[in-house]
Scaffold this active site. Structure first.
Site, PDB file in Angstrom:
ATOM      1  CG  ASP A  96      41.060  49.270  31.247  1.00 11.14           C
ATOM      2  OD1 ASP A  96      41.772  49.198  32.255  1.00 11.14           O
ATOM      3  OD2 ASP A  96      39.998  48.636  31.093  1.00 11.14           O
ATOM      4  CG  ASP A 197      43.810  45.867  34.998  1.00  9.70           C
ATOM      5  OD1 ASP A 197      42.651  45.489  34.822  1.00  9.70           O
ATOM      6  OD2 ASP A 197      44.783  45.094  35.090  1.00  9.70           O
ATOM      7  CD  GLU A 239      40.119  45.283  38.430  1.00 14.29           C
ATOM      8  OE1 GLU A 239      39.443  44.285  38.208  1.00 14.29           O
ATOM      9  OE2 GLU A 239      41.297  45.397  38.032  1.00 14.29           O
ATOM     10  CG  ASP A 314      37.183  41.194  34.847  1.00 14.02           C
ATOM     11  OD1 ASP A 314      37.553  40.707  33.761  1.00 14.02           O
ATOM     12  OD2 ASP A 314      37.791  42.126  35.419  1.00 14.02           O
TER      13      ASP A 314
HETATM   14  C1  NOJ Z   1      41.367  43.080  35.828  1.00 13.23           C
HETATM   15  C2  NOJ Z   1      40.748  43.102  34.480  1.00 13.23           C
HETATM   16  O1  NOJ Z   1      39.480  43.664  34.568  1.00 13.23           O
HETATM   17  C3  NOJ Z   1      40.750  41.688  33.982  1.00 13.23           C
HETATM   18  O2  NOJ Z   1      39.972  41.526  32.826  1.00 13.23           O
HETATM   19  C4  NOJ Z   1      42.177  41.285  33.767  1.00 13.23           C
HETATM   20  O3  NOJ Z   1      42.251  39.925  33.426  1.00 13.23           O
HETATM   21  C5  NOJ Z   1      43.019  41.503  35.026  1.00 13.23           C
HETATM   22  N1  NOJ Z   1      42.726  42.743  35.690  1.00 13.23           N
HETATM   23  C6  NOJ Z   1      44.486  41.506  34.691  1.00 13.23           C
HETATM   24  O4  NOJ Z   1      44.816  42.649  33.957  1.00 13.23           O
END
Ligand code: NOJ
Length: 539
Positions: A96, A197, A239, A314
């Site tokens: 990640d 991310d 993401e 998430d």
């Molecule tokens: C996306 C991540 O998947 C999430 O878990 C995180 O809180 C936010 N980005 C900030 O990094």
């Protein structure tokens, strides 16, 4: 063909995967001890949520040292061993990459806070106050303003997430080059790539209140590619909550040399009121869901690449959100797996999904760990919402739903730990666990195993064109895949009622590829699909 085009990727949320030392927190040795299981499932890569040094304000998405492992998870030697041991089983480790922000405890930020002259000051985004207040109205995803006052200098710094996650300033060239160096450190270890991310935010223009899709975003990604990924056989998945099919093509078109693919979330936001937040619920309309998924299949056909997923760390659990986690739990979990894995793209499985793990139910805010849920609860309670409605939305949408420990067996603490887990194990672990699933050839696990195997052996699953049939049907999801003269038909009833299916294409000659209902033959003159029944036939 690239290796990730017929691969299936398994996401590990390390805190909740497997504890090896009894401290109640999953760790790298725990993952190593479960690699044989993942090999049996058949996955090609693991996307490992962050294991780096972190004060854990946002469970590791607040990194204080990119080149150190958090002692809770182990050491760098453990990490090297994981990469090595996974490789022996033909599994790659995708790390990640969290580079929109760091932790406020990262050395860069500690230095930056020392004063305006510090060389690291410009690694972050600082602005003067306006009329004695925040520079503008930008809000944080986790609630409140995105600006936090630094008392020492009187300036504000930007944090699109928690105030312990200051945003990096991608306009600073030295900062970018430090990030590339760090990425190369990991790539040189032989990892399989990165999940990036909130990568759509790095080109932000805070003065104009632009966060996603800033003007230089794609320039940065090209530069990043040239300095790190170029010439390496790795995959990347960005993401991108803001992605549309148009921007997804910019990220993932093979000729553009940016990313392999992105996670788009359009199909994951249809159960919320448009223009509002994830907490403002709306019933999911299957026709709309099919329409959106189809749009992505069709649009990215030749000019990009899709990722296929129905949950992650998430989001709620797929079976609880899109299926039925009581009476039809196993059947609907298999149905969703079939519908999703049969599409074109790279499928992702979130830990526990392969046995149909379910959402968590809390009765009080004291049971909640997730910072996003807690902040929303506090804010909305002040705004006058009732405790009952807030706990309801947390149970439906909160991030802890996906973060309870993986249920390995019917033993105490579901075999996750010998200590006290950081987040309680779900009460249903005696029934829903991996050991039981492995013993039962009819379990959800074996549907996933079969789907992965099918993808390996059937180019039609990887390359076939997608065509939606019966678009207006409110509960049947029917589509075709076609490749080099071969056609597969995917039929699913995403509802709790039996549904009649009449299709000329179906005949007794159709060969069954996979079914979740012990169906062996089909006919064209009327089939009744039982609740959540799904099958795939070769025509
Ligand atoms: C996306 C991540 O998947 C999430 O878990 C995180 O809180 C936010 N980005 C900030 O990094």
């Amino acid at each position: 063909m690239k290796w990730w085009q017929n691969a299936v990727i398994y996401q590990i949320y390390p805190r909740s995967f497997q504890d090896s030392n009894g401290d109640g927190i999953g760790d790298i040795q725990g993952i190593i001890s479960r690699l044989d299981y993942l090999e049996e499932l058949g996955v090609d890569a693991i996307w490992l949520s962050p294991v780096y040094q972190s004060p854990n304000d946002d469970n590791g998405y607040d990194i204080s040292d990119y080149q150190a492992i958090h002692p809770e998870y182990g050491t760098m030697e453990d990490m090297d061993e994981l990469i090595e041991e996974a490789k022996k089983r033909s599994i790659r480790i995708v790390m990640d990459l969290v580079v929109n922000h760091t932790s406020d405890e990262h050395n860069w930020f500690v230095e930056a806070k020392k004063g305006k002259e510090n060389p690291y000051r410009d690694y972050y985004v600082w602005r003067n106050s306006v009329d004695g207040k925040e520079p503008n109205n930008l809000g944080s995803t986790f609630g409140g303003s995105a600006w936090e006052l630094d008392e020492t200098s009187g300036q504000y710094y930007l944090h699109l997430f928690s105030k312990k996650q200051p945003d990096l300033n991608w306009e600073n060239e030295q900062m970018r080059s430090d990030i590339y160096e760090m990425m190369n450190y990991w790539l040189d270890k032989g990892i399989g790539g990165f999940r990036m991310d909130v990568i759509d935010l790095i080109g932000k223009k805070p003065d104009e209140e632009i966060t996603a899709d800033g003007p230089k975003l794609h320039d940065y990604l090209k530069e990043l590619h040239d300095n790190t990924l170029k010439g390496r056989d790795v995959m990347t998945v960005g993401e991108t909550w803001s992605a549309t099919p148009e921007t997804a093509k910019l990220y993932s078109h093979p000729d553009r040399n940016e990313l392999s693919m992105v996670f788009q979330f359009e199909h994951m936001m249809l159960d919320e009121q448009p223009g509002k937040t994830k907490w403002d619920l709306k019933a999911l309309d299957l026709q709309e869901w099919k329409e959106v998924l189809t749009k992505w299949q069709v649009e990215l056909k030749d000019d990009g690449w899709n990722s296929l997923f129905l949950n992650n760390h998430d989001t709620p659990r797929a079976v609880s959100r899109f299926g039925n986690d009581t009476e039809f739990r196993e059947k609907s979990a298999k149905c969703l797996a079939i519908v999703s894995h049969m599409m074109k793209g790279t499928p992702y499985i979130f830990q526990g999904e392969e046995i149909g793990m379910t959402n968590r139910k809390v009765k009080s805010i004291d049971e909640v760990d997730d910072i996003e849920s807690i902040n929303m609860y506090t804010e909305r309670l002040e705004e006058g919402y009732s405790e009952e409605e807030l706990l309801h939305v947390i149970n439906v949408k909160g991030r802890d739903n996906a973060r309870t420990p993986v249920q390995w067996s019917a033993e105490e603490q579901a075999g996750f730990t010998e200590g006290t887990p950081w987040l309680p194990v779900q009460p249903n672990y005696k029934e829903i666990n991996i050991e039981a699933a492995l013993k039962n050839t009819e379990s959800v696990f074996y549907t996933y195993q079969r789907l992965i195997e099918l993808r390996k052996n059937n180019p039609i699953m990887v390359w076939g064109d997608f065509e939606l049939l019966m678009a207006d049907h409110p509960s049947l999801f029917v589509y075709k895949r076609s490749y080099e003269g071969e056609t597969w038909l995917v039929c699913a009833n995403i509802s709790e009622e039996p549904e009649r299916l009449l299709l000329n294409e179906l005949s007794l000659k159709s060969e069954m590829i996979i079914s979740n209902a012990k169906r062996t033959t089909v006919t064209s003159d009327g089939l009744v699909l039982s609740p959540y029944e799904a099958f795939v036939v070769k025509l």
